[in-house]
Design a protein around this motif. Structure first.
Motif, PDB file in Angstrom:
ATOM      1  N   TYR A  49      -7.248   1.580  -4.352  1.00 48.13           N
ATOM      2  CA  TYR A  49      -7.620   2.989  -4.511  1.00 48.13           C
ATOM      3  C   TYR A  49      -6.438   3.829  -4.984  1.00 48.13           C
ATOM      4  O   TYR A  49      -6.609   4.737  -5.813  1.00 48.13           O
ATOM      5  N   TYR A  53      -1.452  12.347   1.812  1.00 46.13           N
ATOM      6  CA  TYR A  53      -1.721  11.153   2.618  1.00 46.13           C
ATOM      7  C   TYR A  53      -0.468  10.700   3.365  1.00 46.13           C
ATOM      8  O   TYR A  53      -0.229   9.511   3.521  1.00 46.13           O
ATOM      9  N   VAL A  67      -9.997   5.757   1.882  1.00 36.84           N
ATOM     10  CA  VAL A  67      -9.205   5.746   3.116  1.00 36.84           C
ATOM     11  C   VAL A  67     -10.111   5.835   4.335  1.00 36.84           C
ATOM     12  O   VAL A  67      -9.915   5.130   5.334  1.00 36.84           O
ATOM     13  N   TRP A 119      -7.094  -0.147   0.133  1.00 30.30           N
ATOM     14  CA  TRP A 119      -6.279   1.062  -0.004  1.00 30.30           C
ATOM     15  C   TRP A 119      -5.311   0.946  -1.174  1.00 30.30           C
ATOM     16  O   TRP A 119      -5.095   1.914  -1.907  1.00 30.30           O
ATOM     17  N   ARG A 141     -10.172   8.842  -3.284  1.00 32.08           N
ATOM     18  CA  ARG A 141      -9.282   8.244  -2.282  1.00 32.08           C
ATOM     19  C   ARG A 141      -9.660   8.668  -0.872  1.00 32.08           C
ATOM     20  O   ARG A 141      -9.424   7.924   0.085  1.00 32.08           O
ATOM     21  N   ALA A 146       0.828  -1.208   0.000  1.00 32.87           N
ATOM     22  CA  ALA A 146       0.000   0.000   0.000  1.00 32.87           C
ATOM     23  C   ALA A 146       0.863   1.259   0.000  1.00 32.87           C
ATOM     24  O   ALA A 146       0.547   2.241  -0.689  1.00 32.87           O
TER      25      ALA A 146
END
Length: 304
Positions: free
Chosen positions: A225, A34, A178, A222, A174, A21
């Motif tokens: 995405y 992020y 998340v 995740w 996203r 990820a």
């Protein structure tokens, strides 16, 4: 495959999926937005490595009792640190989702800080009991904090889900992916914190299998995405009766210092000479108009 082997397999898949990820996040060049999520994933990998190392060295390099003590404090430290990081990540998702509405963003973060501070005090007080040991107090405090932050995460997640469409986002965004994953992890952690305190269950029980599967599924979600291109944010158009718009307008003016008007007690030395002259002429004109109502002052009077 036995239940214990399945739980161990999911435990080994956890750090691997975390690294995948993070790689997908780096490939998408989304670290700036992020970064806290990447920190959470790397923290999970670091704590898993520490726990695996202690477990491997126990009974050979160090005694089993010492290894258990190290593993115990490492496990509960990881539990607390990951809870804090999850809370920070969901806050960052809230900021990203509410970025167009600065008023609601500021008001929401202010309320959240107060609730978080009160929650810490409640956790400190509720974990205390007469004749409680340090270990039991640590377990009680971390478990209570875990449940509290899980509830906060779920509340923020609910708000983010309601704000997805009005804020120009979609379910392929996203931010939503998340937030949804954090909601799943918060739910499993909340149940786990209550399960550990109230149920004498094995580490390799059915709940451990469900929890490990949910976490691995979240990490895989995740990864998907961040591997897929994110749709652009739509132009935000809110009706004039939208509660988001109304509350944003209210939030923007909250806390602003009001203007001040001089009512009386203004000394002449505070005014510049030009201001005094303007006020003198205005006063003379008002006196002339009052003395001759309905009659305009002559040109010579204005010149004076």
């Amino acid at each position: 495959m036995t239940l214990a082997h399945a739980v161990k397999l999911l435990g080994y898949c956890d750090p691997l999926l975390c690294l995948i990820a993070v790689a997908a996040l780096l490939r998408a060049k989304a670290v700036k937005s992020y970064g806290y999520l990447a920190t959470l994933l790397l923290a999970r990998v670091a704590f898993f490595t520490a726990e695996w190392t202690i477990d491997s060295l126990g009974g050979s390099v160090i005694s089993t009792k010492t290894a258990y003590v190290y593993y115990f404090y490492t496990y509960w430290t990881a539990f607390a640190v990951e809870s804090v990081f999850m809370l920070i990540v969901i806050c960052s998702m809230y900021r990203l989702a509410m970025a167009p509405l600065k008023g609601l963003h500021t008001l929401g973060m202010l309320v959240f800080k107060w609730v978080a501070g009160i929650s810490v005090l409640v956790a400190l007080g509720s974990a205390f009991a007469p004749h409680i040991t340090k270990v039991n107090y640590l377990i009680g405090f971390v478990s209570q904090m875990q449940r509290t932050q899980s509830i906060l995460i779920l509340c923020l997640l609910l708000f983010v889900c309601f704000a997805i469409r009005p804020m120009g986002l979609s379910y392929r965004s996203r931010i939503f992916g998340v937030s949804l994953g954090l909601g799943v992890m918060a739910t499993t952690d909340m149940v786990q914190s209550a399960w550990i305190n109230n149920v004498n269950s094995s580490m390799y029980g059915a709940f451990s299998l469900i929890s490990g599967g949910a976490i691995c599924l979240t990490l895989l979600t995740w990864t998907i995405y961040f591997a897929m291109p994110e749709p652009k944010r739509r132009l935000i158009t809110l009706p004039t009766t939208s509660p988001f718009l109304r509350w944003n307008q209210i939030s923007e003016v909250l806390g602003d210092s009001p203007g001040h008007v001089a009512i009386a007690g203004l000394p002449p030395d505070m005014l510049a000479p030009a201001e005094i002259e303007i006020m003198r002429r205005a006063s003379a004109k008002m006196n002339t108009t009052t003395a001759w109502p309905g009659v305009l002052p002559s040109r010579s009077t204005d010149a004076a």
